[in-house]
Design a protein around this motif. Structure first.
Motif, PDB file in Angstrom:
ATOM      1  N   LEU A  32       0.815  -1.210   0.000  1.00 34.93           N
ATOM      2  CA  LEU A  32       0.000   0.000   0.000  1.00 34.93           C
ATOM      3  C   LEU A  32       0.852   1.265   0.000  1.00 34.93           C
ATOM      4  O   LEU A  32       1.706   1.454   0.872  1.00 34.93           O
ATOM      5  CB  LEU A  32      -0.930  -0.002   1.226  1.00 34.93           C
ATOM      6  CG  LEU A  32      -1.880  -1.209   1.288  1.00 34.93           C
ATOM      7  CD1 LEU A  32      -2.640  -1.225   2.602  1.00 34.93           C
ATOM      8  CD2 LEU A  32      -2.849  -1.194   0.107  1.00 34.93           C
ATOM      9  N   TRP A  80      -2.853   6.907  -1.095  1.00 31.08           N
ATOM     10  CA  TRP A  80      -4.116   6.886  -1.852  1.00 31.08           C
ATOM     11  C   TRP A  80      -4.312   8.163  -2.663  1.00 31.08           C
ATOM     12  O   TRP A  80      -4.970   8.141  -3.714  1.00 31.08           O
ATOM     13  CB  TRP A  80      -5.324   6.585  -0.957  1.00 31.08           C
ATOM     14  CG  TRP A  80      -5.758   7.668   0.009  1.00 31.08           C
ATOM     15  CD1 TRP A  80      -5.539   7.679   1.352  1.00 31.08           C
ATOM     16  CD2 TRP A  80      -6.508   8.854  -0.284  1.00 31.08           C
ATOM     17  NE1 TRP A  80      -6.104   8.808   1.917  1.00 31.08           N
ATOM     18  CE2 TRP A  80      -6.709   9.533   0.941  1.00 31.08           C
ATOM     19  CE3 TRP A  80      -7.054   9.408  -1.439  1.00 31.08           C
ATOM     20  CZ2 TRP A  80      -7.410  10.753   1.020  1.00 31.08           C
ATOM     21  CZ3 TRP A  80      -7.744  10.619  -1.363  1.00 31.08           C
ATOM     22  CH2 TRP A  80      -7.920  11.274  -0.137  1.00 31.08           C
ATOM     23  N   ALA A 130      -3.596   1.548  -2.588  1.00 34.29           N
ATOM     24  CA  ALA A 130      -4.042   2.320  -1.423  1.00 34.29           C
ATOM     25  C   ALA A 130      -5.345   3.044  -1.742  1.00 34.29           C
ATOM     26  O   ALA A 130      -6.243   3.129  -0.888  1.00 34.29           O
ATOM     27  CB  ALA A 130      -2.959   3.323  -1.019  1.00 34.29           C
ATOM     28  N   ASP A 152      -7.422   1.750   1.197  1.00 34.96           N
ATOM     29  CA  ASP A 152      -7.264   2.581   2.405  1.00 34.96           C
ATOM     30  C   ASP A 152      -8.646   3.061   2.886  1.00 34.96           C
ATOM     31  O   ASP A 152      -9.410   3.608   2.089  1.00 34.96           O
ATOM     32  CB  ASP A 152      -6.378   3.790   2.050  1.00 34.96           C
ATOM     33  CG  ASP A 152      -5.897   4.524   3.290  1.00 34.96           C
ATOM     34  OD1 ASP A 152      -6.704   4.697   4.236  1.00 34.96           O
ATOM     35  OD2 ASP A 152      -4.723   4.931   3.309  1.00 34.96           O
TER      36      ASP A 152
END
Ligand code: HEC
Length: 212
Positions: free
Chosen positions: A100, A103, A201, A205
């Motif tokens: 990840l 984002w 992400a 996320d």
């Protein structure tokens, strides 16, 4: 995403142009014989290499050919499993074990349709153009529907199995859907490892707008 209509319009215009070419070949084209040309011959001869974009782009891989022709290979369940495993073997999981990234950067990549075209700078990173096929953030009004909605994708959690599935799907979608229409973002070198992490992400996320 200001460019959404543009991005959706471009593939549409290309399809219309290809269809138009297929229907109305030039009367005095290079084909001297009276044999009718196939649509493929016509669109192939109408395309030109330009800047860094070569005609190798329109040469299909063996798998794409098999999928286009609906060959026995893809019709046979056992053979399909072998080919999906080959696609799975192409996946390079992140070297540091971290799936990840950021984002916010992922959001920009998902909405960016630039890259890989003759008038793009090949030294700049490509976009992912995920919105061309998927709904992601419910706030975004323009998106394509070739792929399923990925709204609330993060609800599925961040287990190792989920991270690996999502990574592999984006790296090479053929690993799960042999004749997928989704680009092979990792396998075909469209997105870098860091960009893939950022897009991951954006999907997973809990703070990402995809999950709001
Ligand atoms: C040209 C269309 C297209 C584009 C562009 C595209 N996808 Fe897809 N995607 C699909 C289709 C179609 C599916 C359904 C499964 C299949 O056929 O592979 C899919 C499936 C998925 C899935 C699995 C969904 C599930 O429910 O498990 C994920 C995750 C995904 N896409 C992420 C992305 C991301 C991230 C991007 C951008 C980097 C992207 N896709 C760009 C067409 C596309």
């Amino acid at each position: 995403m200001k460019n959404a209509y543009f991005k959706l319009a471009v593939p549409l215009l290309i399809s219309i142009a290809l269809a138009a070419c297929a229907k109305s070949p030039e009367p005095n084209s290079a084909n001297k014989s009276n044999e009718p040309k196939s649509a493929e011959q016509i669109w192939r001869s109408s395309m030109k290499a330009k800047n860094h974009v070569g005609l190798d782009r329109i040469t299909q891989t063996e798998l794409q050919k098999a999928c286009s022709n609906n060959s026995d290979i893809v019709a046979n369940e056992a053979q399909r499993a072998v080919l999906q495993q080959q696609a799975m073997n192409s996946v390079a999981f992140p070297a540091d074990g971290n799936y990840l990234g950021d984002w916010q950067r992922g959001e920009a990549i998902a909405g960016d349709g630039k890259g890989l075209q003759w008038n793009d700078n090949p030294n700049e990173p490509n976009g992912g153009n995920c919105y061309a096929c998927h709904e992601l953030s419910p706030k975004e009004v323009a998106y394509g529907t070739i792929g399923p909605s990925l709204k609330n994708y993060g609800m599925r959690g961040q287990s190792e199995a989920m991270l690996q599935y999502t990574w592999a799907k984006i790296w090479n979608p053929n690993a799960y859907t042999l004749c997928s229409h989704m680009p092979r973002f990792g396998d075909a070198g469209i997105l870098t490892e860091q960009q893939l992490k950022d897009v991951m992400a954006y999907l997973l996320d809990p703070a990402s707008p995809v999950n709001k």
